[in-house]
Motif scaffolding. Sequence first.
Motif, mmCIF file in Angstrom:
data_model
loop_
_atom_site.group_PDB
_atom_site.id
_atom_site.type_symbol
_atom_site.label_atom_id
_atom_site.label_comp_id
_atom_site.label_asym_id
_atom_site.label_seq_id
_atom_site.Cartn_x
_atom_site.Cartn_y
_atom_site.Cartn_z
ATOM 1 N N THR A 107 3.749 6.652 12.783
ATOM 2 C CA THR A 107 2.645 6.183 11.954
ATOM 3 C C THR A 107 3.122 5.923 10.533
ATOM 4 O OG1 THR A 107 1.149 7.531 13.293
ATOM 5 C CG2 THR A 107 0.298 6.695 11.212
ATOM 6 N N HIS A 108 3.936 6.827 10.016
ATOM 7 C CA HIS A 108 4.487 6.666 8.662
ATOM 8 C C HIS A 108 5.428 5.469 8.607
ATOM 9 C CE1 HIS A 108 6.157 7.801 4.762
ATOM 10 N NE2 HIS A 108 7.360 7.662 5.299
ATOM 11 N N THR A 109 6.278 5.327 9.620
ATOM 12 C CA THR A 109 7.226 4.211 9.655
ATOM 13 C C THR A 109 6.497 2.870 9.664
ATOM 14 O OG1 THR A 109 8.793 5.588 10.898
ATOM 15 C CG2 THR A 109 9.171 3.217 10.907
ATOM 16 N N ALA A 110 5.449 2.774 10.486
ATOM 17 C CA ALA A 110 4.679 1.528 10.577
ATOM 18 C C ALA A 110 4.025 1.187 9.245
ATOM 19 C CB ALA A 110 3.621 1.654 11.674
ATOM 20 N N ALA A 111 3.422 2.211 8.606
ATOM 21 C CA ALA A 111 2.760 1.976 7.320
ATOM 22 C C ALA A 111 3.765 1.548 6.258
ATOM 23 C CB ALA A 111 2.024 3.240 6.876
ATOM 24 N N THR A 112 4.954 2.132 6.302
ATOM 25 C CA THR A 112 5.993 1.783 5.325
ATOM 26 C C THR A 112 6.459 0.341 5.507
ATOM 27 O OG1 THR A 112 6.736 4.086 5.266
ATOM 28 C CG2 THR A 112 8.259 2.421 4.427
ATOM 29 N N ILE A 113 6.635 -0.084 6.769
ATOM 30 C CA ILE A 113 7.060 -1.466 7.046
ATOM 31 C C ILE A 113 6.023 -2.449 6.500
ATOM 32 C CG2 ILE A 113 7.429 -3.168 8.869
ATOM 33 C CD1 ILE A 113 8.701 -0.941 10.549
ATOM 34 N N ILE A 114 4.752 -2.183 6.772
ATOM 35 C CA ILE A 114 3.682 -3.076 6.307
ATOM 36 C C ILE A 114 3.634 -3.103 4.784
ATOM 37 C CG2 ILE A 114 1.174 -3.349 6.232
ATOM 38 C CD1 ILE A 114 1.108 -2.278 9.112
ATOM 39 N N GLU A 115 3.786 -1.923 4.170
ATOM 40 C CA GLU A 115 3.735 -1.840 2.712
ATOM 41 C C GLU A 115 4.923 -2.552 2.078
ATOM 42 O OE1 GLU A 115 4.033 1.789 -0.437
ATOM 43 O OE2 GLU A 115 2.548 2.034 1.157
ATOM 44 N N ASP A 116 6.121 -2.336 2.622
ATOM 45 C CA ASP A 116 7.320 -2.978 2.074
ATOM 46 C C ASP A 116 7.264 -4.498 2.222
ATOM 47 O OD1 ASP A 116 8.285 -0.493 1.439
ATOM 48 O OD2 ASP A 116 9.667 -0.355 3.132
ATOM 49 N N ALA A 117 6.651 -4.958 3.302
ATOM 50 C CA ALA A 117 6.539 -6.405 3.530
ATOM 51 C C ALA A 117 5.462 -7.047 2.665
ATOM 52 C CB ALA A 117 6.253 -6.672 5.009
ATOM 53 N N GLY A 118 4.657 -6.191 2.005
ATOM 54 C CA GLY A 118 3.598 -6.720 1.149
ATOM 55 C C GLY A 118 2.442 -7.311 1.931
ATOM 56 N N ILE A 119 2.283 -6.877 3.173
ATOM 57 C CA ILE A 119 1.196 -7.388 4.011
ATOM 58 C C ILE A 119 -0.080 -6.616 3.704
ATOM 59 C CG2 ILE A 119 0.343 -7.647 6.381
ATOM 60 C CD1 ILE A 119 3.275 -7.903 7.256
ATOM 61 N N LYS A 120 -1.119 -7.304 3.350
ATOM 62 C CA LYS A 120 -2.420 -6.692 3.083
ATOM 63 C C LYS A 120 -3.334 -6.992 4.268
ATOM 64 C CE LYS A 120 -1.509 -5.193 -1.106
ATOM 65 N NZ LYS A 120 -1.484 -3.751 -1.426
ATOM 66 N N GLU A 121 -3.432 -6.040 5.159
ATOM 67 C CA GLU A 121 -4.289 -6.246 6.323
ATOM 68 C C GLU A 121 -5.751 -6.180 5.913
ATOM 69 O OE1 GLU A 121 -2.891 -4.839 10.404
ATOM 70 O OE2 GLU A 121 -2.150 -3.255 9.077
ATOM 71 N N PRO A 122 -6.529 -7.203 6.234
ATOM 72 C CA PRO A 122 -7.953 -7.163 5.875
ATOM 73 C C PRO A 122 -8.720 -6.214 6.784
ATOM 74 C CG PRO A 122 -7.466 -9.118 7.171
ATOM 75 C CD PRO A 122 -6.154 -8.443 6.921
ATOM 76 N N ALA A 123 -9.897 -5.871 6.357
ATOM 77 C CA ALA A 123 -10.765 -5.027 7.184
ATOM 78 C C ALA A 123 -11.339 -5.880 8.305
ATOM 79 C CB ALA A 123 -11.892 -4.441 6.340
#
Length: 751
Positions: free
Chosen positions: A59-75
């Motif tokens: 879960t932490h790894t996935a969140a880090t990948i998304i954060e590092d990629a600058g992806i802002k997932e919408p609601a």
Amino acid sequence: MGNTEVRVRGLAARAGGWSARHRWAAVGIWVVFVVLAMGLGSAAGRVDVNESDQLKGETHTAATIIEDAGIKEPAGEAVLIQSADGAVQATSPQFRAAVADVVEAVEGTGQVTGVTSPYDTHTVSRDGRSALVRFDVRGDAETAADRIEPVLKAVAGVQKDHDALRIEEIGGASMQKQYKDAFGDDFQQAEYSAVPVALGILLIAFGALVAALLPVALAITAIMATMGLMGLVSHLQPMSDTANSVMLLVGMAVGVDYCLFYLRREREERMAGRDAGTALRIAAATSGRAIIVSGVTVCVAMAGMLFTGLAEFEAMGLASLMVVAVAMVGSVTVLPALLSLLGERVEKGRLPFLGRRKRGGNRGQSRDSRFWTAVLRGVLAKPLVSVVVAAGALLAVAAPALGMKTQQLTLDQEFGDSLPIVQTYNRVNDAFPGGSEPAEVVVRAKDINAPEVRRALADFKRQAVTSGASRGPVDVTMYDAKNVALVSVPLVGGSDMDRATRSLEKLRDEVRPATLGKVDGVRAPVTGQVAGNKDFNDQLMGSVVPVFVFVVVFAFLLMLLSFRSLTVAVTSIVLNLLSVAAAYGILVAVFQHGWGASLVGAEGVGAIVTWLPLFLFVILFGLSMDYHVFVVSRIREARMRGRTTKDAIRHGVVTTAGVVTSAAVIMVAVFAIFGTLSMQSMKQMGVGLAAAVLIDATVIRGVLLPAVMALLGERNWYLPKWLHRLPDLTHDESPEPVAAPVPERGERLTV
């Protein structure tokens, strides 16, 4: 009873003496500290725990990948369109018209993007009765709940035009909004009502407004200062709203308790005929020391949360530790100064209907004390019988805990039927298993469009369904520029957490290695609600032993140093563990098995929320030391004065009965307030804490402790010779004119 010069030593005695002599300086320093802490904390701002810090593992790894990629997932949101009676199929013109109206209505709000028709995305249920219109909320996902209202109104308007169909919206933003509307004020009211409840009980306990206000004022100022310190510390250890609520609970409990202990002892010495200065010095050396021992023990227990590795637990532990430390310091510094300043005025605002406590011969003995005197008469007459009966009863109460089942509660378990959206959640899960909480695979590669990566993604989509982990549809969202793909996989099992977890494990352990795992350089951690729950459980279970060992060992060492008795240290740990076990048993009986659940306005949800057992262990182990240290300190003090062991036990328990009862009633009342909330996890926390404190203050301190100490006799004070070199953290005892004791046969004082 004359005034006798009392020689005292120790940190608490020195702090209390200095504060009494420099009272305005002590009060001024405390006020400056509180104001400065609040000001600096407000200026620094508070940094809250973010998603990537919440958990370790995938879960932490996935969140880090998304954060590092600058992806802002919408609601993401969805509108369920469902035939109410099964007569209307998704292929019918009436159903298609409703879908078109929903698409038009939500697009018309201007608050959404990416609206998709179920006929294009194939989100029509197998029986043809249900369909999902999906879309995203514009803007930041964290604040989407503040902008979802127009969309909800638009969907409700479509529902009015289609009576034969259910048209209901569900998603992260709509659930968060309904949660805030239903329980935001509920939480605030529970937190704010803790203060008047505590004040009311203190008014009854002291019978005077000024005396009752002192503990509440100390607790509130300690909480205010800690809130400021949390802002500063959050830049090193992020905080959270949950940590803030726990801090308020613990701060109110210990702040009032510590002040209560000190104030009661000072008043008791005044009633015994001692002058104001002597009474304060005795209170500082005795109750002040007990407060420091108890406070340090509670801080050690709270520090146990730091060993979990879970950001939320670390925030709660650090916030609780800080408020206990601040309340402890305030109790032994500013409180003596205030008592010295007030003098007899501490009795101002006396409530006439409660009557003035009597002075002289009965030494202000209360009804509580008379009650416990009668109880102790029987306990000390037959201590072995008392131990067997009380311990047997607690073990019987604790027995259901052997079958404890823990899990993160699903939405329907957490809220039952109290929220309308729960029914929508259940209907979506029935029609589209796992659709409301899909797993998300975060795929990162050197080149996300490489042929081997594309083939692996296609194989993953296919095998996710053929393996039985999902019934589809499996959606892939590509972020070509970031070399990241997000794969949404509805898990078979839906809201059934056990089945959904098995589907997740199949996805992680079978499907992923056979597809994405074969491509070099590809990372594909699986996250989502179910994955987060599993990772949280795994990490929490792995931290149980380290936390347990840390708390128990350090509490044992503190008790050993504070009382210089191996026996007292061992019995303290055993009795506290028995109290915690009984609380676990009550939780399992009420919330897992549903026995008497209606009596507390709860429902048998079949499980205990995962974080609660460890949380309760740490909190209860710390808070129960309040009573234990206070009572045992008075027993030891009386024994050092020359009383016989049984007489010292009787004196210690009876003289502390009033303050322990008052403190326990306050804690039970404050914790019970949280037991009235509609969330099952909050009910479990409130009921568990309230039940444990009640057991601890009655059965443990009133029956088991005196019975065990009576059985042990002089062995209570046993300290092996090889431990005599330990630091002496005991205090000098205050003199008390008592009749010459008649030594019990075989007794020898070794402390």
